[in-house]
Write an enzyme that holds these catalytic residues in place. Structure first.
Site, mmCIF file in Angstrom:
data_model
loop_
_atom_site.group_PDB
_atom_site.id
_atom_site.type_symbol
_atom_site.label_atom_id
_atom_site.label_comp_id
_atom_site.label_asym_id
_atom_site.label_seq_id
_atom_site.Cartn_x
_atom_site.Cartn_y
_atom_site.Cartn_z
ATOM 1 N N GLY A 6 52.548 31.847 27.542
ATOM 2 C CA GLY A 6 52.354 30.823 28.570
ATOM 3 C C GLY A 6 52.673 29.436 28.041
ATOM 4 O O GLY A 6 52.032 28.448 28.408
ATOM 5 N N GLY A 9 53.184 26.106 30.091
ATOM 6 C CA GLY A 9 52.069 25.577 30.884
ATOM 7 C C GLY A 9 51.539 24.270 30.306
ATOM 8 O O GLY A 9 52.036 23.755 29.297
ATOM 9 N N GLN A 10 50.502 23.756 30.968
ATOM 10 C CA GLN A 10 49.977 22.423 30.638
ATOM 11 C C GLN A 10 49.578 22.298 29.166
ATOM 12 O O GLN A 10 49.964 21.349 28.495
ATOM 13 C CB GLN A 10 48.768 22.134 31.546
ATOM 14 C CG GLN A 10 48.403 20.672 31.617
ATOM 15 C CD GLN A 10 46.980 20.449 32.120
ATOM 16 O OE1 GLN A 10 46.186 21.381 32.200
ATOM 17 N NE2 GLN A 10 46.655 19.221 32.444
ATOM 18 N N ASP A 49 56.153 38.848 29.401
ATOM 19 C CA ASP A 49 55.189 39.056 30.481
ATOM 20 C C ASP A 49 54.008 39.792 29.852
ATOM 21 O O ASP A 49 54.111 40.966 29.492
ATOM 22 C CB ASP A 49 55.841 39.900 31.591
ATOM 23 C CG ASP A 49 54.887 40.143 32.751
ATOM 24 O OD1 ASP A 49 53.661 39.973 32.570
ATOM 25 O OD2 ASP A 49 55.373 40.508 33.840
ATOM 26 N N TYR A 138 38.911 33.478 39.723
ATOM 27 C CA TYR A 138 39.297 32.888 38.436
ATOM 28 C C TYR A 138 38.115 32.937 37.467
ATOM 29 O O TYR A 138 38.251 33.363 36.309
ATOM 30 C CB TYR A 138 39.745 31.447 38.687
ATOM 31 C CG TYR A 138 40.073 30.638 37.452
ATOM 32 C CD1 TYR A 138 41.145 30.966 36.630
ATOM 33 C CD2 TYR A 138 39.319 29.501 37.132
ATOM 34 C CE1 TYR A 138 41.457 30.189 35.519
ATOM 35 C CE2 TYR A 138 39.630 28.721 36.025
ATOM 36 C CZ TYR A 138 40.699 29.074 35.225
ATOM 37 O OH TYR A 138 41.010 28.311 34.130
ATOM 38 N N LYS A 142 37.592 34.944 33.872
ATOM 39 C CA LYS A 142 37.258 34.267 32.612
ATOM 40 C C LYS A 142 35.990 34.876 31.989
ATOM 41 O O LYS A 142 35.920 35.049 30.771
ATOM 42 C CB LYS A 142 37.089 32.761 32.835
ATOM 43 C CG LYS A 142 38.403 32.040 33.142
ATOM 44 C CD LYS A 142 39.379 32.108 31.956
ATOM 45 C CE LYS A 142 40.631 31.300 32.164
ATOM 46 N NZ LYS A 142 41.610 31.442 31.083
ATOM 47 N N ILE A 168 41.650 19.337 32.176
ATOM 48 C CA ILE A 168 42.431 18.697 31.113
ATOM 49 C C ILE A 168 43.439 17.728 31.730
ATOM 50 O O ILE A 168 44.161 18.088 32.666
ATOM 51 C CB ILE A 168 43.133 19.748 30.240
ATOM 52 C CG1 ILE A 168 42.059 20.551 29.518
ATOM 53 C CG2 ILE A 168 44.059 19.092 29.225
ATOM 54 C CD1 ILE A 168 42.598 21.667 28.677
HETATM 55 C C1 AKB Z 1 41.223 24.609 36.864
HETATM 56 O O1 AKB Z 1 40.963 23.590 37.541
HETATM 57 O O2 AKB Z 1 41.429 25.724 37.344
HETATM 58 C C2 AKB Z 1 41.235 24.464 35.354
HETATM 59 C C3 AKB Z 1 39.928 24.837 34.736
HETATM 60 C C4 AKB Z 1 38.817 23.890 34.722
HETATM 61 O O3 AKB Z 1 39.804 25.930 34.255
HETATM 62 N N1 AKB Z 1 41.604 23.125 35.003
#
Ligand code: AKB
Length: 315
Positions: A6, A9-10, A49, A138, A142, A168
């Site tokens: 990745g 990504g940021q 991937d 999400y 995690k 971030i």
């Molecule tokens: C998001 O906003 O999804 C991320 C995070 C806080 O995990 N920046």
């Protein structure tokens, strides 16, 4: 070889710079779903991937990988729109990486998030060990990832280390699909147009961090003595907290004509379930974590870089 997944990504873009500077171009392999259009001569690229175990193993074996920065993942807002995708990339991805790390004896860094917390978690000064009942897919991915990390560390001796990143803020690469993206968008629009419509309310307060500190946290954690790592799920981490209104006011100190209005959308519901501030004393005690940027220093530096990029039409 060091492998970054990745990497477009940021976090990946900035982390790759530091790792290449520290270890040399020939020692860092940056991978993502696609190779970028503007190939940099100081980078080794490959396509990966992470949801395909065969591809993960092939790349580790071919390049003799010993350390993996596994950054490939779907963020919170995209995850709410595409929950199956979020589960596949975030959970199967980290599972493949951890399993490969076990087989090929690699060290691993993997980012978790403040999204592991939810409406039943204490919202202020959220402790390291507390309720993790997230309200989002999400967050669920995690929490699952954290438990997989702990499982592989305790049962298979995989040296996997992780932090729960707050929002971030970065000027190198725009974030994609996160709930905290407003904190970056506000800078870009303040410089470009002098106005911004924020997708969370003025008083929405979230923990945040400037990218140089995020990169420093990854390097510090990976450099720490193994015996000092007492958290094998993921470390709480923060630099500062601010509300959308407070960030707007901090930007107005530099751009007095900047105006911000507020039109909350579905991301407000996600933000409302996340902590307003984080207790990261365990990271401070175990591996001397300390951020370098406070809110004012971050705003000054961000505005400098965003102005440069806008003047070159890069934003
Ligand atoms: C998001 O906003 O999804 C991320 C995070 C806080 O995990 N920046």
């Amino acid at each position: 070889m060091i492998l970054i997944t990745g990497a477009q990504g940021q976090i990946g873009i900035d982390l790759a710079d530091f790792l290449v500077e520290r270890h040399g171009k020939g020692h860092v392999l940056v991978t993502d779903l696609r190779t970028p259009e503007n190939l940099r001569p100081d980078r080794l690229y490959d396509v990966l991937d992470v949801t395909y175990m065969e591809s993960v193993e092939k790349i580790i074996e071919a390049h003799n990988v010993h350390t993996i920065y596994h950054l490939a993942g779907i963020l919170s807002a995209t995850g709410e729109k595409h929950p199956e995708l979020a589960w596949n990339v975030n959970v199967n991805g980290v599972r493949n990486i951890l399993e490969a790390a076990r087989r090929y004896k690699c060290r691993v860094f993997w980012p978790s998030s403040i999204a592991v917390f939810g409406p039943t978690t204490p919202k202020v000064n959220t402790p390291q060990e507390t309720v993790t009942e997230p309200g989002t897919m999400y967050g669920a991915t995690k929490v699952t990832g954290e438990l997989l990390c702990k499982f592989h560390a305790t049962h298979h001796d995989v040296d996997v280390r992780s932090v729960r990143f707050p929002g971030i803020i970065s000027h190198a690469a725009p974030p994609g699909g996160g709930t905290t993206d407003w904190a970056v968008d506000m800078f870009v629009q303040a410089v470009k147009t002098g106005e911004y419509t924020c997708f969370v309310t003025e008083d929405t307060r979230l923990p945040m961090m400037y990218m140089p500190d995020a990169v420093k946290s990854v390097l510090d954690l990976m450099d720490a003595e193994q015996a000092n790592i007492t958290v094998r799920t993921s470390y709480n981490l923060t630099a500062f907290s601010f509300s959308a209104g407070e960030l707007a006011a901090a930007i107005q100190k530099h751009i007095p004509e900047f105006t911000c209005s507020y039109e909350p959308d579905f991301r407000q519901d996600i933000a409302d379930t996340w902590p307003a501030s984080i207790n990261d004393s365990r990271a401070r005690a175990d591996w001397d974590w300390a951020p370098e940027y406070d809110l004012d220093a971050m705003v000054t530096d961000m505005l400098y870089h965003v102005r440069e990029k806008v003047s070159r039409s890069e934003f």
